[in-house]
Motif scaffolding. Structure first.
Motif, PDB file in Angstrom:
ATOM      1  N   ASP A  68      -3.137  15.197   2.076  1.00  0.00           N
ATOM      2  CA  ASP A  68      -2.900  15.226   3.318  1.00  0.00           C
ATOM      3  C   ASP A  68      -2.145  14.040   3.698  1.00  0.00           C
ATOM      4  O   ASP A  68      -1.153  14.131   4.575  1.00  0.00           O
ATOM      5  CB  ASP A  68      -4.357  15.057   4.245  1.00  0.00           C
ATOM      6  N   ALA A  69      -2.300  12.923   2.848  1.00  0.00           N
ATOM      7  CA  ALA A  69      -1.451  11.583   3.271  1.00  0.00           C
ATOM      8  C   ALA A  69       0.056  11.926   2.880  1.00  0.00           C
ATOM      9  O   ALA A  69       0.927  11.332   3.581  1.00  0.00           O
ATOM     10  CB  ALA A  69      -2.016  10.075   2.419  1.00  0.00           C
ATOM     11  N   GLN A  70       0.367  12.595   1.690  1.00  0.00           N
ATOM     12  CA  GLN A  70       1.238  12.876   1.110  1.00  0.00           C
ATOM     13  C   GLN A  70       2.168  13.505   2.269  1.00  0.00           C
ATOM     14  O   GLN A  70       3.324  13.617   2.437  1.00  0.00           O
ATOM     15  CB  GLN A  70       1.265  13.597  -0.167  1.00  0.00           C
ATOM     16  N   ILE A  87      -6.232  -2.153 -14.193  1.00  0.00           N
ATOM     17  CA  ILE A  87      -4.790  -1.811 -14.405  1.00  0.00           C
ATOM     18  C   ILE A  87      -4.341  -1.267 -13.220  1.00  0.00           C
ATOM     19  O   ILE A  87      -3.355  -1.474 -12.553  1.00  0.00           O
ATOM     20  CB  ILE A  87      -4.570  -0.946 -15.521  1.00  0.00           C
ATOM     21  N   LEU A  88      -5.109  -0.281 -12.564  1.00  0.00           N
ATOM     22  CA  LEU A  88      -4.690   0.607 -11.444  1.00  0.00           C
ATOM     23  C   LEU A  88      -4.682  -0.487 -10.155  1.00  0.00           C
ATOM     24  O   LEU A  88      -3.813  -0.252  -9.348  1.00  0.00           O
ATOM     25  CB  LEU A  88      -5.635   1.620 -11.102  1.00  0.00           C
ATOM     26  N   ALA A  89      -5.460  -1.455 -10.024  1.00  0.00           N
ATOM     27  CA  ALA A  89      -5.272  -2.392  -9.049  1.00  0.00           C
ATOM     28  C   ALA A  89      -4.228  -3.118  -9.071  1.00  0.00           C
ATOM     29  O   ALA A  89      -3.607  -3.441  -8.106  1.00  0.00           O
ATOM     30  CB  ALA A  89      -6.624  -3.291  -9.038  1.00  0.00           C
ATOM     31  N   GLN A  90      -3.586  -3.490 -10.085  1.00  0.00           N
ATOM     32  CA  GLN A  90      -2.351  -4.236 -10.449  1.00  0.00           C
ATOM     33  C   GLN A  90      -1.304  -3.273 -10.120  1.00  0.00           C
ATOM     34  O   GLN A  90      -0.022  -3.662  -9.332  1.00  0.00           O
ATOM     35  CB  GLN A  90      -2.277  -4.962 -11.828  1.00  0.00           C
ATOM     36  N   GLN A  91      -1.365  -1.944 -10.531  1.00  0.00           N
ATOM     37  CA  GLN A  91      -0.288  -1.211 -10.287  1.00  0.00           C
ATOM     38  C   GLN A  91      -0.259  -0.808  -8.851  1.00  0.00           C
ATOM     39  O   GLN A  91       1.028  -0.815  -8.401  1.00  0.00           O
ATOM     40  CB  GLN A  91      -0.471   0.056 -11.094  1.00  0.00           C
ATOM     41  N   GLN A  92      -1.125  -0.700  -8.017  1.00  0.00           N
ATOM     42  CA  GLN A  92      -1.299  -0.701  -6.658  1.00  0.00           C
ATOM     43  C   GLN A  92      -0.381  -1.342  -5.956  1.00  0.00           C
ATOM     44  O   GLN A  92       0.595  -1.190  -5.114  1.00  0.00           O
ATOM     45  CB  GLN A  92      -2.203  -0.320  -5.921  1.00  0.00           C
ATOM     46  N   ASP A  93      -0.440  -2.741  -6.280  1.00  0.00           N
ATOM     47  CA  ASP A  93       0.071  -3.838  -5.748  1.00  0.00           C
ATOM     48  C   ASP A  93       1.551  -3.826  -5.978  1.00  0.00           C
ATOM     49  O   ASP A  93       2.355  -4.077  -5.149  1.00  0.00           O
ATOM     50  CB  ASP A  93      -0.388  -5.430  -6.229  1.00  0.00           C
ATOM     51  N   LEU A  94       2.071  -3.391  -7.240  1.00  0.00           N
ATOM     52  CA  LEU A  94       3.478  -3.556  -7.669  1.00  0.00           C
ATOM     53  C   LEU A  94       3.953  -2.300  -6.923  1.00  0.00           C
ATOM     54  O   LEU A  94       5.131  -2.540  -6.378  1.00  0.00           O
ATOM     55  CB  LEU A  94       3.509  -3.455  -9.043  1.00  0.00           C
ATOM     56  N   ARG A  95       3.210  -1.142  -6.763  1.00  0.00           N
ATOM     57  CA  ARG A  95       3.818   0.013  -6.149  1.00  0.00           C
ATOM     58  C   ARG A  95       4.073  -0.360  -4.820  1.00  0.00           C
ATOM     59  O   ARG A  95       5.158   0.124  -4.035  1.00  0.00           O
ATOM     60  CB  ARG A  95       2.881   1.409  -6.259  1.00  0.00           C
ATOM     61  N   LEU A 103       3.037   5.144  -4.352  1.00  0.00           N
ATOM     62  CA  LEU A 103       2.113   4.262  -3.849  1.00  0.00           C
ATOM     63  C   LEU A 103       0.666   5.072  -3.402  1.00  0.00           C
ATOM     64  O   LEU A 103      -0.436   4.593  -3.682  1.00  0.00           O
ATOM     65  CB  LEU A 103       2.338   3.376  -2.687  1.00  0.00           C
ATOM     66  N   VAL A 104       0.945   6.267  -2.867  1.00  0.00           N
ATOM     67  CA  VAL A 104      -0.140   6.983  -2.282  1.00  0.00           C
ATOM     68  C   VAL A 104      -0.845   7.569  -3.513  1.00  0.00           C
ATOM     69  O   VAL A 104      -2.040   7.625  -3.641  1.00  0.00           O
ATOM     70  CB  VAL A 104       0.365   8.179  -1.426  1.00  0.00           C
ATOM     71  N   GLN A 105      -0.247   7.969  -4.467  1.00  0.00           N
ATOM     72  CA  GLN A 105      -0.717   8.525  -5.889  1.00  0.00           C
ATOM     73  C   GLN A 105      -1.783   7.298  -6.572  1.00  0.00           C
ATOM     74  O   GLN A 105      -2.732   7.403  -6.934  1.00  0.00           O
ATOM     75  CB  GLN A 105       0.189   8.910  -6.778  1.00  0.00           C
ATOM     76  N   ALA A 106      -1.088   5.886  -6.527  1.00  0.00           N
ATOM     77  CA  ALA A 106      -1.689   4.963  -6.983  1.00  0.00           C
ATOM     78  C   ALA A 106      -2.970   4.775  -6.357  1.00  0.00           C
ATOM     79  O   ALA A 106      -4.064   4.425  -6.977  1.00  0.00           O
ATOM     80  CB  ALA A 106      -0.938   3.819  -6.819  1.00  0.00           C
ATOM     81  N   ALA A 128      -4.815   7.048  -4.765  1.00  0.00           N
ATOM     82  CA  ALA A 128      -5.866   8.070  -5.092  1.00  0.00           C
ATOM     83  C   ALA A 128      -6.434   8.046  -6.633  1.00  0.00           C
ATOM     84  O   ALA A 128      -7.428   8.206  -6.653  1.00  0.00           O
ATOM     85  CB  ALA A 128      -4.986   9.460  -5.061  1.00  0.00           C
ATOM     86  N   ASP A 129      -5.522   7.455  -7.302  1.00  0.00           N
ATOM     87  CA  ASP A 129      -5.773   7.222  -8.523  1.00  0.00           C
ATOM     88  C   ASP A 129      -7.199   6.111  -8.817  1.00  0.00           C
ATOM     89  O   ASP A 129      -7.938   6.166  -9.458  1.00  0.00           O
ATOM     90  CB  ASP A 129      -4.886   6.786  -9.528  1.00  0.00           C
ATOM     91  N   ARG A 130      -7.002   5.100  -8.024  1.00  0.00           N
ATOM     92  CA  ARG A 130      -7.960   4.113  -7.841  1.00  0.00           C
ATOM     93  C   ARG A 130      -9.277   4.825  -7.338  1.00  0.00           C
ATOM     94  O   ARG A 130     -10.460   4.349  -7.872  1.00  0.00           O
ATOM     95  CB  ARG A 130      -7.575   2.868  -6.981  1.00  0.00           C
ATOM     96  N   GLN A 131      -9.252   5.605  -6.393  1.00  0.00           N
ATOM     97  CA  GLN A 131     -10.403   6.268  -5.940  1.00  0.00           C
ATOM     98  C   GLN A 131     -11.103   6.969  -6.840  1.00  0.00           C
ATOM     99  O   GLN A 131     -12.168   7.181  -6.971  1.00  0.00           O
ATOM    100  CB  GLN A 131     -10.342   7.065  -4.523  1.00  0.00           C
ATOM    101  N   ALA A 132     -10.132   7.859  -7.665  1.00  0.00           N
ATOM    102  CA  ALA A 132     -10.736   8.778  -8.682  1.00  0.00           C
ATOM    103  C   ALA A 132     -11.478   7.792  -9.813  1.00  0.00           C
ATOM    104  O   ALA A 132     -12.465   8.305 -10.236  1.00  0.00           O
ATOM    105  CB  ALA A 132      -9.643   9.745  -9.233  1.00  0.00           C
TER     106      ALA A 132
END
Length: 477
Positions: free
Chosen positions: A196-198, A401-409, A451-454, A456-460
């Motif tokens: 929905d966000a995408q 790792i995903l927390a760091q990736q989200q910041d970079l995204r 960024l949206v995918q990152a 979503a990946d963190r929640q998953a």
């Protein structure tokens, strides 16, 4: 020989002797009953002092009796809360696991009933005669009988122990089914919200592409830009619209999957679009790894070892004789009124023992097979524990790792938005070609979707970590 027969006394048991014999057999069963199964000890497993990916955790051991609680509340989504309640009631995999647990409990009750005598009541009536005789005669009978196998060698108790362990494993399987359905629902729900966000992002992007197409068309109409710019703008707009249709298909599939998880036909279920609550619970540092004890698959594997251990005792009991006691009391008469008279009553008491003399080594093979099955169960249990530690390590690593990736995204998305804005302004001023606009817009859209995918990946990953820990990691539990 005849003299010996004449001098041998005839033993006629009395009701008192019958009672004494039954009591003596019960005492024998209680005193001589022995456990032929090996003394059960929970198999040793590797237990690191701390997780590699997160310091401050203590060693873990399987124990599935702790209350998990509504772990999905950590995500703060009321719609998800409502769906989870439907899973508990309507999910058919959970319903099947509930029925399997009820069946396992019934097996325990059935095994326990074998410890007690079985009592039967029989009655009958028949009328017989012959052709040309004086007439027909009637005969009536009524009897009560009982049979009992004293558990002298502990075979029946081993069967009960095995059934109880299997029932406990079934209870853990039920917890696994619930946790699996809940985790799958949460993962599908968050995936749907990310779609929905995408789609909302693409809707805004498509509107922007349509404006750019109009601007380009106007510039072409007055001869400022070549026709190729219009074609490029049309291509970019159509590609974005096609991407939106792909997301619409993905959303429909996720909605159908959620419908099945909550026990509804997809045609009878709809989930309206709503703002995405991108809440990702943090792992409390220092939470004891006793939460890993809550993994139901570990509990089920450990209980399977206990059941296999009891089966060894059942197999060993075949080396010893089976002892049985039977008793009956009844009467028969030619008139119904005479059936209950003491003069027509008869009673019987029997004691039997059966021992296998030779079976070609079948009993030894059965014992060896039971021992091998126990070793298999031990190996599976240890493998389950090792897999559980690996699951937690994987999810802890992915969380970090995903927390760091989200910041970079996020940084990349913000920078790409600024580049897109600047290039578009320069194009309007005639300073750059439209190809640069297309490239900047494609880069910006890709960065936003990443960024949206990152997120979503963190929640998953948070859901996967909860499952790896056996259903939640509230501090203080």
């Amino acid at each position: 020989m005849n003299r010996l027969m004449r001098t041998t006394p005839t033993i006629r048991p009395t009701p008192r002797a019958l009672t004494r014999a039954m009591l003596a057999a019960a005492l024998l069963a209680g005193l001589a009953g022995c456990a032929l199964a090996p003394a059960y000890e929970r198999p040793a497993t590797p237990a690191p002092a701390a997780f590699k990916e997160l310091a401050g955790w203590a060693p873990a051991a399987p124990a599935d009796a702790l209350e998990r609680g509504p772990w999905w509340n950590l995500f703060g989504d009321p719609v998800l809360d409502g769906l989870m309640r439907q899973v508990e009631v309507n999910n058919q995999n959970v319903a099947a696991a509930v029925a399997a647990y009820a069946e396992a409990r019934a097996v325990v009750a059935e095994q326990r009933a074998a410890l007690f005598p079985s009592v039967t009541l029989n009655g009958g009536a028949n009328r017989s005669g012959s052709r040309g005789g004086d007439g027909a005669a009637s005969k009536y009978s009524l009897s009560i009988g009982s049979s009992w196998e004293p558990d002298v060698w502990g075979r029946l108790r081993a069967g009960i122990a095995a059934a109880q362990a299997n029932a406990q494993a079934s209870a853990a399987d039920l917890a696994s089914a619930r946790l699996s359905a809940q985790g799958e629902l949460a993962a599908d729900y968050f995936s749907l919200r990310s779609v929905d966000a995408q789609r909302a992002l693409l809707a805004t992007t498509i509107e922007g592409y349509q404006r750019v197409l109009r601007i380009t068309q106007n510039r072409f109409d007055v001869g400022i830009v070549p026709h190729s710019d219009v074609y490029q703008a049309q291509t970019q707009l159509a590609s974005a619209q096609s991407d939106d249709l792909t997301l619409a298909r993905q959303r429909a599939q996720l909605e159908h999957a959620i419908a099945v998880l909550v026990g509804k036909a997809p045609a009878d279920f709809a989930l309206a679009s709503a703002p995405w609550n991108v809440t990702v619970p943090d792992v409390p540092v220092g939470v004891p790894s006793t939460l890993l004890e809550r993994r139901p698959d570990i509990a089920a594997a450990e209980r399977s070892v206990a059941a296999a251990n009891a089966q060894v005792g059942i197999a060993r009991a075949a080396y010893f004789p089976q002892i049985g006691l039977t008793a009956s009391y009844g009467s028969s008469a030619s008139a119904i009124g005479d059936v209950l008279k003491a003069s027509s009553a008869a009673w019987a008491l029997g004691l039997s023992a059966a021992e296998t003399i030779f079976n070609g080594g079948a009993t030894r093979a059965a014992v060896q097979g039971a021992n091998a099955a126990r070793e298999q169960a031990v190996a599976r249990y240890r493998q389950t524990v090792l897999g559980a530690f690996a699951d937690v390590e994987d999810q802890l690593n992915a969380t970090r790792i995903l927390a760091q990736q989200q910041d970079l995204r996020r940084v990349a998305s913000e920078a790409a938005d600024k580049v897109e804005e600047q290039v578009l302004n320069r194009y309007k001023a005639g300073q750059v070609s439209y190809s640069e606009v297309v490239q900047a817009q494609a880069t910006a859209l890709s960065a936003r979707r990443s960024l949206v995918q990152a997120q979503a990946d963190r929640q998953a990953t948070a859901v996967a970590l909860i499952q790896a820990l056996g259903g939640g990691w509230h501090a203080g539990q």
